[in-house]
Design an enzyme around this catalytic site. Structure first.
Site, PDB file in Angstrom:
ATOM      1  N   ASP A 176       0.808  -1.220   0.000  1.00 25.27           N
ATOM      2  CA  ASP A 176       0.000   0.000   0.000  1.00 25.27           C
ATOM      3  C   ASP A 176       0.838   1.266   0.000  1.00 25.27           C
ATOM      4  O   ASP A 176       2.052   1.231   0.202  1.00 25.27           O
ATOM      5  CB  ASP A 176      -0.968  -0.003   1.196  1.00 25.27           C
ATOM      6  CG  ASP A 176      -0.292  -0.431   2.507  1.00 25.27           C
ATOM      7  OD1 ASP A 176       0.944  -0.488   2.556  1.00 25.27           O
ATOM      8  OD2 ASP A 176      -1.009  -0.714   3.481  1.00 25.27           O
ATOM      9  N   ASP A 225      -7.773  -2.793  13.934  1.00 23.27           N
ATOM     10  CA  ASP A 225      -9.145  -3.128  13.528  1.00 23.27           C
ATOM     11  C   ASP A 225      -9.168  -4.350  12.608  1.00 23.27           C
ATOM     12  O   ASP A 225     -10.187  -4.654  11.999  1.00 23.27           O
ATOM     13  CB  ASP A 225      -9.813  -1.918  12.842  1.00 23.27           C
ATOM     14  CG  ASP A 225      -9.032  -1.429  11.620  1.00 23.27           C
ATOM     15  OD1 ASP A 225      -7.999  -2.048  11.280  1.00 23.27           O
ATOM     16  OD2 ASP A 225      -9.460  -0.425  11.007  1.00 23.27           O
ATOM     17  N   HIS A 245      -7.209  -4.705   9.895  1.00 21.13           N
ATOM     18  CA  HIS A 245      -6.893  -4.450   8.489  1.00 21.13           C
ATOM     19  C   HIS A 245      -5.576  -5.106   8.100  1.00 21.13           C
ATOM     20  O   HIS A 245      -4.672  -5.269   8.914  1.00 21.13           O
ATOM     21  CB  HIS A 245      -6.942  -2.954   8.136  1.00 21.13           C
ATOM     22  CG  HIS A 245      -5.850  -2.097   8.670  1.00 21.13           C
ATOM     23  ND1 HIS A 245      -6.076  -1.039   9.517  1.00 21.13           N
ATOM     24  CD2 HIS A 245      -4.520  -2.116   8.468  1.00 21.13           C
ATOM     25  CE1 HIS A 245      -4.939  -0.446   9.799  1.00 21.13           C
ATOM     26  NE2 HIS A 245      -3.967  -1.081   9.177  1.00 21.13           N
ATOM     27  N   GLU A 289      -9.607  -2.017   5.010  1.00 16.99           N
ATOM     28  CA  GLU A 289     -10.301  -1.702   6.256  1.00 16.99           C
ATOM     29  C   GLU A 289     -11.574  -2.549   6.402  1.00 16.99           C
ATOM     30  O   GLU A 289     -12.096  -3.069   5.414  1.00 16.99           O
ATOM     31  CB  GLU A 289     -10.678  -0.217   6.253  1.00 16.99           C
ATOM     32  CG  GLU A 289      -9.480   0.733   6.218  1.00 16.99           C
ATOM     33  CD  GLU A 289      -8.832   0.931   7.584  1.00 16.99           C
ATOM     34  OE1 GLU A 289      -8.893   0.010   8.429  1.00 16.99           O
ATOM     35  OE2 GLU A 289      -8.251   2.001   7.807  1.00 16.99           O
TER      36      GLU A 289
END
Ligand code: GLP
Length: 243
Positions: A67, A136, A138, A143
């Site tokens: 990313d 979370d 990810h 996400e």
């Protein structure tokens, strides 16, 4: 799934680096999928040391990163391209043209994602994909959401991710709101996956991801379905695991 329990961060880093180095030794022209974040830094340092000592050769290796923040240039110290150069590429004998990170400066999201998908497919399969995990759940910047996104796409970062990543920026307001990330399908197509996790603060999400239900609300939970998945985590991260 193979699970390696490490004593602490250093041990986790050494074990992860051993798995990556085995891949490079077995297939010198392999494609490595790489990750950013604090977790893989120790493994990168170990790989760089082995390369410096002449035990590891990256001259034919190709890499593709997960990313990049949208809007950050490669020269921006907070960009993931800068991070990779700083933490790994400038310390190993890799050809820079063999290293790939999404183009954060491409303002047209569709163009940026399509170009990155083309780069990934031109390389054939990713032999080993290294991953960290966000609080979370990810992976990359995939996400939590209603569905698993398949290929490279532009994401709006969640408040939790912005909060967690603000430590690298002067203030939370400086964290880009969007990023380009490899999709779940591409990650799952890697021949092998290596997930590294360290610290008590990751124990709860790691348990959910590996021992909870598979759901796009916890993106890393999809890894339970991968055929060749290795988890290297330290005692603290595994502290809520039930054997
Ligand atoms: C970022 C990256 C992820 C990484 C995560 C966890 O959001 N996009 O690839 O896994 O942070 O980072 P850390 O290892 O610093 O906890």
């Amino acid at each position: 799934m193979k699970i390696y329990r490490a004593e602490n961060y250093e041990d986790m880093s050494r074990k992860a680096a051993s798995i990556i180095s085995a891949q490079v030794i077995l297939k010198p022209d392999c494609v490595l999928g790489l990750a950013t974040g604090s977790t893989p830094v120790g493994a990168y340092q170990q790989l760089a040391a082995w390369c410096r000592e002449g035990d590891l050769d990256f001259s034919q290796v190709k890499t593709v990163n997960l990313d990049e923040y949208k809007g950050l240039s490669p020269e921006n110290p907070q960009s993931y391209r800068f991070f990779m150069n700083q933490n790994l590429f400038s310390h190993i004998n890799i050809s820079m043209e063999n290293t790939h990170v999404p183009d954060g400066l491409e303002a047209d999201s569709q163009k940026a994602c399509q170009a990155y998908n083309e780069i990934i497919s031109s390389m054939g399969a990713i032999d080993l994909q290294l991953l960290g995990i966000g609080h979370d759940g990810h992976i990359g910047f995939n996400e939590p959401g209603p569905a698993f996104e398949q290929e490279t796409h532009c994401v709006t970062l969640t408040p939790l991710t912005i909060e967690a990543n603000k430590r690298f920026f002067e203030k939370a307001g400086d964290v880009p709101r969007q990023a380009y990330t490899m999709g779940i399908k591409t990650i799952m197509h890697a021949r092998k996956i290596l997930l590294v996790v360290s610290g008590q603060d990751k124990a709860e999400i790691l348990k959910k991801a590996i021992q909870g239900p598979i759901t796009p609300e916890v993106p890393a939970s999809i890894l339970q379905l991968h055929q060749d998945m290795t988890l290297v985590a330290d005692e603290a991260a595994l502290s809520l695991f039930t054997e």
